[in-house]
Design a protein around this motif. Structure first.
Motif, PDB file in Angstrom:
ATOM      1  N   ALA A   1      -5.374  -6.324  16.231  1.00 16.05           N
ATOM      2  CA  ALA A   1      -5.681  -5.306  15.471  1.00 16.05           C
ATOM      3  C   ALA A   1      -4.669  -4.738  15.207  1.00 16.05           C
ATOM      4  N   GLN A   2      -3.291  -4.655  16.276  1.00 14.20           N
ATOM      5  CA  GLN A   2      -2.282  -3.860  16.303  1.00 14.20           C
ATOM      6  C   GLN A   2      -1.023  -4.759  15.583  1.00 14.20           C
ATOM      7  N   LYS A   3      -1.109  -5.726  15.134  1.00 17.22           N
ATOM      8  CA  LYS A   3      -0.632  -6.735  14.597  1.00 17.22           C
ATOM      9  C   LYS A   3      -0.710  -6.680  12.723  1.00 17.22           C
ATOM     10  N   ALA A   4      -1.519  -6.410  12.435  1.00 17.25           N
ATOM     11  CA  ALA A   4      -2.543  -5.914  11.920  1.00 17.25           C
ATOM     12  C   ALA A   4      -2.077  -4.633  10.669  1.00 17.25           C
ATOM     13  N   GLY A   5      -1.917  -4.159  12.016  1.00 13.85           N
ATOM     14  CA  GLY A   5      -1.154  -2.222  11.006  1.00 13.85           C
ATOM     15  C   GLY A   5       0.336  -2.416  10.809  1.00 13.85           C
ATOM     16  N   TYR A   6       0.682  -3.732  11.932  1.00 14.45           N
ATOM     17  CA  TYR A   6       2.401  -3.254  11.662  1.00 14.45           C
ATOM     18  C   TYR A   6       2.163  -3.910  10.305  1.00 14.45           C
ATOM     19  N   ASP A   7       1.926  -4.908  10.283  1.00 15.80           N
ATOM     20  CA  ASP A   7       2.524  -5.698   8.974  1.00 15.80           C
ATOM     21  C   ASP A   7       1.750  -4.539   8.079  1.00 15.80           C
ATOM     22  N   ASN A   8       0.954  -4.327   7.695  1.00 15.33           N
ATOM     23  CA  ASN A   8       0.612  -3.426   6.929  1.00 15.33           C
ATOM     24  C   ASN A   8       0.571  -1.841   6.294  1.00 15.33           C
ATOM     25  N   CYS A   9       2.261  -1.875   7.245  1.00 14.80           N
ATOM     26  CA  CYS A   9       2.516  -0.628   7.244  1.00 14.80           C
ATOM     27  C   CYS A   9       4.495  -0.698   6.599  1.00 14.80           C
ATOM     28  N   PHE A  10       4.648  -0.181   5.650  1.00 21.45           N
ATOM     29  CA  PHE A  10       5.462  -0.335   4.613  1.00 21.45           C
ATOM     30  C   PHE A  10       6.624   1.117   4.563  1.00 21.45           C
TER      31      PHE A  10
ATOM     32  N   ASN B   1       0.747  -1.906  -0.102  1.00 23.27           N
ATOM     33  CA  ASN B   1      -0.041   0.010  -0.178  1.00 23.27           C
ATOM     34  C   ASN B   1       0.963   1.158   0.184  1.00 23.27           C
ATOM     35  N   LYS B   2       0.314   2.368  -0.083  1.00 23.63           N
ATOM     36  CA  LYS B   2       1.272   3.954   0.020  1.00 23.63           C
ATOM     37  C   LYS B   2       1.763   4.088   0.837  1.00 23.63           C
ATOM     38  N   THR B   3       1.760   3.199   1.896  1.00 20.90           N
ATOM     39  CA  THR B   3       2.104   4.370   3.693  1.00 20.90           C
ATOM     40  C   THR B   3       4.170   3.356   2.878  1.00 20.90           C
ATOM     41  N   ALA B   4       4.382   2.992   1.411  1.00 20.44           N
ATOM     42  CA  ALA B   4       5.824   2.771   1.768  1.00 20.44           C
ATOM     43  C   ALA B   4       6.400   4.419   1.170  1.00 20.44           C
ATOM     44  N   ASP B   5       5.386   5.373   0.881  1.00 21.65           N
ATOM     45  CA  ASP B   5       5.818   6.434   0.029  1.00 21.65           C
ATOM     46  C   ASP B   5       6.505   7.216   1.766  1.00 21.65           C
ATOM     47  N   TYR B   6       5.851   7.244   2.200  1.00 23.45           N
ATOM     48  CA  TYR B   6       5.897   8.072   3.749  1.00 23.45           C
ATOM     49  C   TYR B   6       6.756   7.266   4.244  1.00 23.45           C
ATOM     50  N   GLN B   7       8.102   7.979   5.444  1.00 31.16           N
ATOM     51  CA  GLN B   7       8.843   7.872   6.407  1.00 31.16           C
ATOM     52  C   GLN B   7       8.393   7.650   7.688  1.00 31.16           C
ATOM     53  N   PHE B   8       7.231   8.138   7.897  1.00 30.96           N
ATOM     54  CA  PHE B   8       6.991   7.549   9.238  1.00 30.96           C
ATOM     55  C   PHE B   8       5.103   7.665   9.283  1.00 30.96           C
ATOM     56  N   THR B   9       4.436   6.257   9.883  1.00 32.12           N
ATOM     57  CA  THR B   9       3.264   6.040  10.117  1.00 32.12           C
ATOM     58  C   THR B   9       2.646   5.828  10.977  1.00 32.12           C
ATOM     59  N   ILE B  10       1.291   6.157  11.778  1.00 31.79           N
ATOM     60  CA  ILE B  10       0.757   6.115  12.630  1.00 31.79           C
ATOM     61  C   ILE B  10      -0.599   5.130  12.418  1.00 31.79           C
ATOM     62  N   ILE B  11      -0.451   4.226  13.205  1.00 40.92           N
ATOM     63  CA  ILE B  11      -1.587   2.764  13.082  1.00 40.92           C
ATOM     64  C   ILE B  11      -2.127   3.766  14.215  1.00 40.92           C
ATOM     65  N   ILE B  12      -3.602   3.623  13.819  1.00 40.00           N
ATOM     66  CA  ILE B  12      -4.564   3.270  15.252  1.00 40.00           C
ATOM     67  C   ILE B  12      -5.514   1.987  14.912  1.00 40.00           C
TER      68      ILE B  12
ATOM     69  N   THR C   1      10.017  -0.014  11.640  1.00 42.91           N
ATOM     70  CA  THR C   1       9.135  -1.163  11.074  1.00 42.91           C
ATOM     71  C   THR C   1       9.620  -2.900  10.972  1.00 42.91           C
ATOM     72  N   ASP C   2      10.891  -2.541  11.280  1.00 41.71           N
ATOM     73  CA  ASP C   2      11.546  -3.541  10.656  1.00 41.71           C
ATOM     74  C   ASP C   2      11.214  -4.799  12.172  1.00 41.71           C
ATOM     75  N   TYR C   3      11.296  -4.198  13.270  1.00 41.65           N
ATOM     76  CA  TYR C   3      11.194  -4.564  14.736  1.00 41.65           C
ATOM     77  C   TYR C   3       9.882  -5.269  14.966  1.00 41.65           C
ATOM     78  N   ALA C   4       8.593  -4.117  14.483  1.00 41.49           N
ATOM     79  CA  ALA C   4       7.725  -4.310  15.218  1.00 41.49           C
ATOM     80  C   ALA C   4       6.620  -5.628  14.165  1.00 41.49           C
ATOM     81  N   LYS C   5       7.329  -5.725  12.605  1.00 42.70           N
ATOM     82  CA  LYS C   5       6.563  -6.641  11.643  1.00 42.70           C
ATOM     83  C   LYS C   5       7.276  -8.407  12.048  1.00 42.70           C
ATOM     84  N   ARG C   6       8.228  -8.046  12.764  1.00 40.24           N
ATOM     85  CA  ARG C   6       8.924  -9.300  13.335  1.00 40.24           C
ATOM     86  C   ARG C   6       8.367  -9.525  14.888  1.00 40.24           C
ATOM     87  N   LEU C   7       7.499  -8.927  15.207  1.00 39.83           N
ATOM     88  CA  LEU C   7       6.622  -9.064  16.646  1.00 39.83           C
ATOM     89  C   LEU C   7       6.077 -10.794  16.181  1.00 39.83           C
ATOM     90  N   PRO C   8       6.230 -11.156  17.529  1.00 41.59           N
ATOM     91  CA  PRO C   8       5.614 -13.022  17.294  1.00 41.59           C
ATOM     92  C   PRO C   8       4.143 -12.475  17.917  1.00 41.59           C
TER      93      PRO C   8
END
Length: 245
Positions: free
Chosen positions: A82-91, A2-13, A166-173
């Motif tokens: 929901a939090q993990k889904a946000g991290y997984d879809n943040c780029f 998704n388009k979050t890859a075009d940004y430096q920082f994504t706030i997940i809510i 984000t690298d750490y967020a995506k690796r959270l079990p």
């Protein structure tokens, strides 16, 4: 992607039945994005199966703001999922986390972002908490027990304001109660953390999703699950990699 890859920082809510807070969320977040210190920045809303009008209102807000994005879970799964889904879809390189109840202020993200270049996780801890006495005391007990069990040194692990690479967020079990153990998990993965005081406000709309069971009893049980997992956690680093050449 998704388009979050075009940004430096994504706030997940993540949000669940928070329609009363949507107008204030839209106003505060759109204003904050104009002077975020990690620019460009965006917002990714995660609808955790809301049954009120909150989902529809957030979708309308996303149409009005090019830096607002939206994903929706098929059904209500709870804050961890929901939090993990946000991290997984943040780029974007950096992910932020904030609750939809506006008991913390998005402006305070800039305080945390000052330290993210030198740490993998920066978490807030709430000062002058605007909660009931019973909620404050159960939180204090749960935090103390968790620190004893995990040695994560986090003052306020459930503070709803944090930034993480984000690298750490995506690796959270993924496991039940993961959101309470993010500092301990990042430390377990070899990452570094720092803690910054942030403001706290009373809830102005909607209904709190936590009670004594999920603020106190369940975290006690989850601590033993974390200890079991930590003893069996495996990690590795590559000495050489020619797979991408």
């Amino acid at each position: 992607m998704n388009k979050t890859a075009d940004y430096q920082f994504t706030i997940i809510i993540p949000f669940y039945n928070e329609e009363g807070n949507v107008p204030a969320l839209e106003e505060k977040l759109s204003r904050y994005l104009t002077h975020c210190t990690k620019s460009p920045a965006c917002v990714l809303f995660v609808n955790d199966g809301s049954t009120d009008r909150g989902g529809a209102l957030i979708k309308e807000a996303c149409l009005r703001h090019k830096d607002f994005f939206y994903i929706e879970l098929e059904s209500n799964k709870g804050i961890t999922t929901a939090q993990k889904a946000g991290y997984d879809n943040c780029f974007s390189p950096i992910a932020g986390y904030m609750d939809a109840d506006l008991q913390t202020d998005p402006e305070d993200f800039n305080l945390l972002l000052e330290h993210i270049d030198s740490h993998d996780l920066v978490i807030g801890y709430r000062i002058n908490r605007q909660d009931s006495f019973s909620r404050r005391i159960t939180s204090k007990i749960a935090n103390g027990f968790r620190r004893m069990m995990t040695s994560d040194e986090a003052i306020d692990t459930c503070c709803p304001l944090r930034v993480i690479k984000t690298d750490y967020a995506k690796r959270l079990p993924m496991f039940h109660g993961m959101h309470r153990f993010v500092p301990a998990l990042v430390k377990m993965m070899g990452g570094t953390m720092c803690q910054i005081p942030v403001r706290h406000y009373p809830r102005m709309a909607g209904v709190a999703k936590y009670n004594t069971w999920n603020r106190l009893i369940r975290p006690f049980v989850d601590c033993f699950g974390f200890r079991w997992m930590k003893k069996r956690y495996k990690s590795y680093s590559l000495k050489d990699n020619t797979a991408d050449e």
